[in-house]
Design an enzyme around this catalytic site. Structure first.
Site, PDB file in Angstrom:
ATOM      1  N   GLY A   9      43.950  44.583  31.720  1.00  0.00           N
ATOM      2  CA  GLY A   9      45.116  43.910  31.129  1.00  0.00           C
ATOM      3  C   GLY A   9      44.844  42.437  30.888  1.00  0.00           C
ATOM      4  O   GLY A   9      45.132  41.898  29.811  1.00  0.00           O
TER       5      GLY A   9
ATOM      6  N   ASP B 208      42.638  33.522  38.634  1.00  0.00           N
ATOM      7  CA  ASP B 208      43.286  34.116  39.802  1.00  0.00           C
ATOM      8  C   ASP B 208      44.777  33.933  39.604  1.00  0.00           C
ATOM      9  O   ASP B 208      45.231  32.862  39.178  1.00  0.00           O
ATOM     10  CB  ASP B 208      42.829  33.490  41.117  1.00  0.00           C
ATOM     11  CG  ASP B 208      43.120  34.442  42.287  1.00  0.00           C
ATOM     12  OD1 ASP B 208      42.820  35.645  42.175  1.00  0.00           O
ATOM     13  OD2 ASP B 208      43.662  33.992  43.301  1.00  0.00           O
TER      14      ASP B 208
ATOM     15  N   GLY C   5      50.446  45.459  36.046  1.00  0.00           N
ATOM     16  CA  GLY C   5      50.878  44.890  37.328  1.00  0.00           C
ATOM     17  C   GLY C   5      52.383  44.965  37.533  1.00  0.00           C
ATOM     18  O   GLY C   5      53.001  46.013  37.405  1.00  0.00           O
TER      19      GLY C   5
HETATM   20  P1  IMP Z   1      43.771  39.011  40.647  1.00  0.00           P
HETATM   21  O1  IMP Z   1      43.015  39.952  39.786  1.00  0.00           O
HETATM   22  O2  IMP Z   1      43.228  38.854  42.019  1.00  0.00           O
HETATM   23  O3  IMP Z   1      44.030  37.708  39.963  1.00  0.00           O
HETATM   24  O4  IMP Z   1      45.168  39.747  40.880  1.00  0.00           O
HETATM   25  C1  IMP Z   1      46.305  39.352  40.233  1.00  0.00           C
HETATM   26  C2  IMP Z   1      47.409  40.373  40.504  1.00  0.00           C
HETATM   27  O5  IMP Z   1      48.652  39.699  40.288  1.00  0.00           O
HETATM   28  C3  IMP Z   1      47.392  41.541  39.516  1.00  0.00           C
HETATM   29  O6  IMP Z   1      46.688  42.637  40.003  1.00  0.00           O
HETATM   30  C4  IMP Z   1      48.864  41.834  39.357  1.00  0.00           C
HETATM   31  O7  IMP Z   1      49.295  42.634  40.435  1.00  0.00           O
HETATM   32  C5  IMP Z   1      49.510  40.467  39.494  1.00  0.00           C
HETATM   33  N1  IMP Z   1      49.635  39.799  38.163  1.00  0.00           N
HETATM   34  C6  IMP Z   1      49.010  38.670  37.740  1.00  0.00           C
HETATM   35  N2  IMP Z   1      49.352  38.389  36.470  1.00  0.00           N
HETATM   36  C7  IMP Z   1      50.204  39.353  36.102  1.00  0.00           C
HETATM   37  C8  IMP Z   1      50.878  39.625  34.865  1.00  0.00           C
HETATM   38  O8  IMP Z   1      50.768  38.914  33.845  1.00  0.00           O
HETATM   39  N3  IMP Z   1      51.656  40.719  34.860  1.00  0.00           N
HETATM   40  C9  IMP Z   1      51.803  41.528  35.937  1.00  0.00           C
HETATM   41  N4  IMP Z   1      51.173  41.344  37.093  1.00  0.00           N
HETATM   42  C10 IMP Z   1      50.381  40.251  37.178  1.00  0.00           C
END
Ligand code: IMP
Length: 196
Positions: A12, A69, A153
């Site tokens: 995504g 992040d 997410g």
């Molecule tokens: P990362 O990959 O460690 O940055 O995890 C970020 C997590 O935050 C994702 O797996 C989602 O659960 C949530 N997240 C961050 N940005 C979004 C967004 O734009 N929409 C929905 N969930 C998000």
């Protein structure tokens, strides 16, 4: 075409970032395509995790790197799940279980305020002493039940009162325009020419 390694395998987020870089003549390749495993994200702040991910991808690929992040912060939970958003309901990571857990935890809670936060970090090489760091926040509320099937997410439960919909009901362009990552990306892109 200049190459840039994206230190993320989240489909995504990649869709959103790739769409932004293509018009600039920058070809993002994912670390997964280069066979680079995911970095650890042991820190309690978004910026530390993003820096660690960018360094890891740049060191392993020899390319400039961009890392993101991000997460969702809930006012009634003191900002949690924050950096733990992706694993809020434990391993294996599941958006469906994360959303269900958040709805369960907030059952009966009147204060539904929440915000997404994103940090993007660009480094020219693994030892770059001047990373470009850009941030963005997007405020909304946690809905009472999921709605919409776009995004990823927490989008089906991220309610936007001023729009009367969840972020899963926005198309990609509208989400880029409003979102935490869209804001961070515009800031980063404006600063990139002086660094790269
Ligand atoms: P990362 O990959 O460690 O940055 O995890 C970020 C997590 O935050 C994702 O797996 C989602 O659960 C949530 N997240 C961050 N940005 C979004 C967004 O734009 N929409 C929905 N969930 C998000």
């Amino acid at each position: 075409m200049r190459r840039l390694v994206l230190a993320s395998n989240n489909a995504g987020k990649l869709r959103e970032l790739q769409a932004a870089f293509a018009p600039l003549g920058i070809q993002p390749v994912t670390q997964g395509e280069l066979g680079i495993p995911e970095a650890d994200e042991p820190y309690v702040t978004f910026v530390e995790n993003a820096l660690a991910k960018a360094r890891h991808a740049s060191a392993a690929s020899g390319l400039p790197a961009l890392a993101d992040d991000s997460g969702i912060c809930v006012a009634a939970l003191g900002g949690a799940p924050g950096v733990r958003s992706a694993r809020f309901a434990g391993e294996p990571r599941s958006d469906g279980r994360n959303n269900k857990r958040l709805l369960d935890v907030l059952h009966g809670e009147i204060d539904r305020r929440a915000w997404y936060h994103a940090v993007l970090v660009f480094i020219r090489h693994a030892d770059d002493p001047q990373p470009v760091i850009a941030e963005g926040s997007w405020h909304g509320e946690i809905a009472l039940e999921p709605r919409g099937d776009g995004g990823f997410g927490y989008d089906p439960i991220f309610w936007l009162p001023e729009r009367g919909c969840t972020s899963a009901e926005l198309d990609l362009a509208a989400k880029q325009d409003l979102s935490h990552r869209g804001q961070a990306l515009r800031t980063l892109l404006a600063r990139l020419p002086e660094h790269w």
